[in-house]
Design an enzyme around this catalytic site. Structure first.
Site, PDB file in Angstrom:
ATOM      1  N   TYR A 166       1.873 -39.414  -2.904  1.00 62.16           N
ATOM      2  CA  TYR A 166       1.865 -38.355  -1.448  1.00 62.16           C
ATOM      3  C   TYR A 166       2.828 -38.323  -0.755  1.00 62.16           C
ATOM      4  CZ  TYR A 166      -1.089 -36.389   2.567  1.00 62.16           C
ATOM      5  OH  TYR A 166      -0.980 -36.038   3.772  1.00 62.16           O
ATOM      6  N   LYS A 170       5.102 -35.011  -0.253  1.00 67.23           N
ATOM      7  CA  LYS A 170       5.217 -34.817   1.394  1.00 67.23           C
ATOM      8  C   LYS A 170       6.634 -34.326   1.816  1.00 67.23           C
ATOM      9  CE  LYS A 170       1.442 -33.046   2.743  1.00 67.23           C
ATOM     10  NZ  LYS A 170       0.635 -31.823   3.001  1.00 67.23           N
TER      11      LYS A 170
HETATM   12  P1  NAI Z   1      -9.206 -31.056   4.024  1.00 65.46           P
HETATM   13  O1  NAI Z   1      -9.656 -31.488   2.111  1.00 65.46           O
HETATM   14  O2  NAI Z   1      -9.939 -31.017   4.891  1.00 65.46           O
HETATM   15  O3  NAI Z   1      -8.261 -29.543   3.609  1.00 65.46           O
HETATM   16  C1  NAI Z   1      -7.858 -29.064   2.415  1.00 65.46           C
HETATM   17  C2  NAI Z   1      -8.198 -28.034   1.848  1.00 65.46           C
HETATM   18  O4  NAI Z   1      -7.357 -27.676   0.875  1.00 65.46           O
HETATM   19  C3  NAI Z   1      -9.535 -27.863   1.558  1.00 65.46           C
HETATM   20  O5  NAI Z   1      -9.842 -27.494   1.972  1.00 65.46           O
HETATM   21  C4  NAI Z   1      -9.190 -28.126  -0.100  1.00 65.46           C
HETATM   22  O6  NAI Z   1     -10.005 -27.083  -0.995  1.00 65.46           O
HETATM   23  C5  NAI Z   1      -8.150 -27.249  -0.300  1.00 65.46           C
HETATM   24  N1  NAI Z   1      -7.498 -27.384  -1.318  1.00 65.46           N
HETATM   25  C6  NAI Z   1      -6.727 -28.361  -1.747  1.00 65.46           C
HETATM   26  N2  NAI Z   1      -6.294 -28.244  -3.253  1.00 65.46           N
HETATM   27  C7  NAI Z   1      -6.379 -26.865  -3.034  1.00 65.46           C
HETATM   28  C8  NAI Z   1      -5.593 -26.004  -3.839  1.00 65.46           C
HETATM   29  N3  NAI Z   1      -5.112 -26.156  -5.474  1.00 65.46           N
HETATM   30  N4  NAI Z   1      -5.804 -24.610  -3.622  1.00 65.46           N
HETATM   31  C9  NAI Z   1      -6.392 -24.061  -2.590  1.00 65.46           C
HETATM   32  N5  NAI Z   1      -6.783 -25.068  -1.973  1.00 65.46           N
HETATM   33  C10 NAI Z   1      -6.675 -26.423  -2.308  1.00 65.46           C
HETATM   34  O7  NAI Z   1      -8.313 -31.897   4.516  1.00 65.46           O
HETATM   35  P2  NAI Z   1      -6.796 -31.714   5.873  1.00 65.46           P
HETATM   36  O8  NAI Z   1      -6.616 -33.310   6.224  1.00 65.46           O
HETATM   37  O9  NAI Z   1      -7.975 -30.184   6.683  1.00 65.46           O
HETATM   38  O10 NAI Z   1      -5.527 -31.515   5.102  1.00 65.46           O
HETATM   39  C11 NAI Z   1      -4.625 -29.876   5.508  1.00 65.46           C
HETATM   40  C12 NAI Z   1      -3.113 -30.650   5.116  1.00 65.46           C
HETATM   41  O11 NAI Z   1      -3.055 -31.265   6.036  1.00 65.46           O
HETATM   42  C13 NAI Z   1      -2.527 -31.451   4.284  1.00 65.46           C
HETATM   43  O12 NAI Z   1      -2.286 -30.702   3.375  1.00 65.46           O
HETATM   44  C14 NAI Z   1      -2.736 -32.236   3.855  1.00 65.46           C
HETATM   45  O13 NAI Z   1      -1.943 -33.786   3.130  1.00 65.46           O
HETATM   46  C15 NAI Z   1      -2.345 -32.642   5.195  1.00 65.46           C
HETATM   47  N6  NAI Z   1      -2.541 -33.684   6.407  1.00 65.46           N
HETATM   48  C16 NAI Z   1      -3.533 -33.772   7.081  1.00 65.46           C
HETATM   49  C17 NAI Z   1      -2.883 -34.872   7.531  1.00 65.46           C
HETATM   50  C18 NAI Z   1      -4.568 -35.453   8.554  1.00 65.46           C
HETATM   51  O14 NAI Z   1      -4.673 -35.981   9.486  1.00 65.46           O
HETATM   52  N7  NAI Z   1      -5.915 -34.684   8.280  1.00 65.46           N
HETATM   53  C19 NAI Z   1      -2.241 -36.246   7.466  1.00 65.46           C
HETATM   54  C20 NAI Z   1      -0.939 -35.880   7.548  1.00 65.46           C
HETATM   55  C21 NAI Z   1      -0.778 -34.437   6.582  1.00 65.46           C
END
Ligand code: NAI
Length: 301
Positions: A166, A170
């Site tokens: 990851y 990133k």
């Molecule tokens: P989340 O799991 O709530 O949201 C991610 C969304 O992406 C999910 O709804 C999922 O269904 C969708 N998804 C996954 N694979 C997919 C694909 N192949 N095509 C289309 N949609 C897909 O998680 P969150 O935390 O909202 O994450 C959003 C972004 O922020 C991610 O890229 C994550 O790596 C990044 N991030 C989040 C952090 C946090 O503290 N929540 C910290 C650092 C980065």
């Protein structure tokens, strides 16, 4: 000062069926943007699919008086990326904003990591950003306007135990945004990076509930929205955000040391000077860094 608005702007938010993406989509829509809510609707590890998550967010936007359409493609295929952008063009005629946010986790200590965990993480985060951004970027060049956000992580900036796949993926996105800054400049296309921290299903088991309740995704979205606005003129920058904190991170290089007749021992004996970050500098592109650092060395040799 007037409010920041997105009237007549079309935004694509990937992974907008929950967490941060949902909050970004709701905020942009509440300020007038027409939004494509993309979400594959799978699990946190990237398996399965479904339309429910994206549909729910579209319903929320419409209930609040906004405009949105759903898309259920995975970002991890080029055809999926093209179809996400086609959804925007078919529904709203163009695309002005892309927020590449979709993400999954497959955490394991490096020695236990399997090839499939590496490949899937890169497919969703790195290729998934390319798959969506490239078809949009081509349209943005034609219309001489675009705002692009890629989503990194503090794991990508600084590393994190158990996240070799990851964090590597990133970090790759920093390079993507830096180059899009350069290639988009002539066309008023700005590309920036967000490193968010927020409560979501990705973080629900890594931080205690008392901390998570202070880290609402809605506290990150204003930063993303500003970076997507017409007034935002910065590009190629990295912003960190969470819980109401906002900062900027950067890749910098020390002043270094010029070591004529360089040897292993000269490196050892100058290691403190090489590593000293006093007066460290940012560079706007690779050529600037090479010219500034290497020209001094070649002049001294
Ligand atoms: P989340 O799991 O709530 O949201 C991610 C969304 O992406 C999910 O709804 C999922 O269904 C969708 N998804 C996954 N694979 C997919 C694909 N192949 N095509 C289309 N949609 C897909 O998680 P969150 O935390 O909202 O994450 C959003 C972004 O922020 C991610 O890229 C994550 O790596 C990044 N991030 C989040 C952090 C946090 O503290 N929540 C910290 C650092 C980065």
């Amino acid at each position: 000062m007037s409010d920041v608005r997105f009237d007549d702007r079309v935004a694509v938010v990937t992974g907008a069926g929950g967490g941060l993406g949902r909050a970004h989509a709701l905020l942009l829509a509440s300020r007038g943007a027409k939004v494509v809510v993309n979400d594959l609707g799978g699990s946190r590890e990237g398996s399965g699919s479904g339309s429910k998550m994206a549909d729910q967010v579209v319903d929320e936007i419409k209930a609040a008086g906004g405009e949105a359409v759903a898309n259920y493609d995975g970002v991890d295929t080029y055809a999926g990326g093209e179809n996400i952008i086609k959804t925007a063009v078919d529904a709203f005629g163009k695309v002005d904003i892309v927020i590449a946010n979709a993400g999954i986790l497959r955490d394991r200590a490096f020695h236990n990591l399997e090839e499939a965990d590496w490949d899937k993480i890169f497919a969703v985060h790195v290729k998934g950003s390319f798959d969506v951004i490239q078809p949009a970027f081509r349209l943005m060049r034609q219309q001489s306007y675009g705002r692009i956000i890629v989503t990194t992580s503090n794991a990508g900036l600084f590393g994190n135990f158990g996240q070799a796949n990851y964090s590597s993926a990133k970090t790759a996105l920093l390079g993507l945004a830096s180059t899009l800054e350069l290639e988009g400049a002539k066309y008023n296309i700005k590309a920036n990076v967000i490193a968010p921290v927020a409560a979501s299903r990705l973080t629900e088991d890594v931080m205690p509930p008392a901390v998570l309740e202070k880290l609402l995704p809605e506290l990150v979205s204003p930063v993303v929205a500003y970076l997507c606005s017409e007034e935002c003129q910065v590009s190629g920058n990295i912003f960190t955000a969470g819980g109401g904190y906002v900062g900027r991170a950067a890749i910098v290089e020390s002043k270094g040391a010029i070591l004529p007749g360089i040897s292993i021992e000269a490196v050892r004996d100058n290691f403190d000077k090489i590593s000293d970050m006093t007066g460290a500098e940012e560079f706007s592109n690779a050529f600037e860094e090479v010219s500034k650092r290497l020209s001094a060395a070649t002049a001294a040799s």
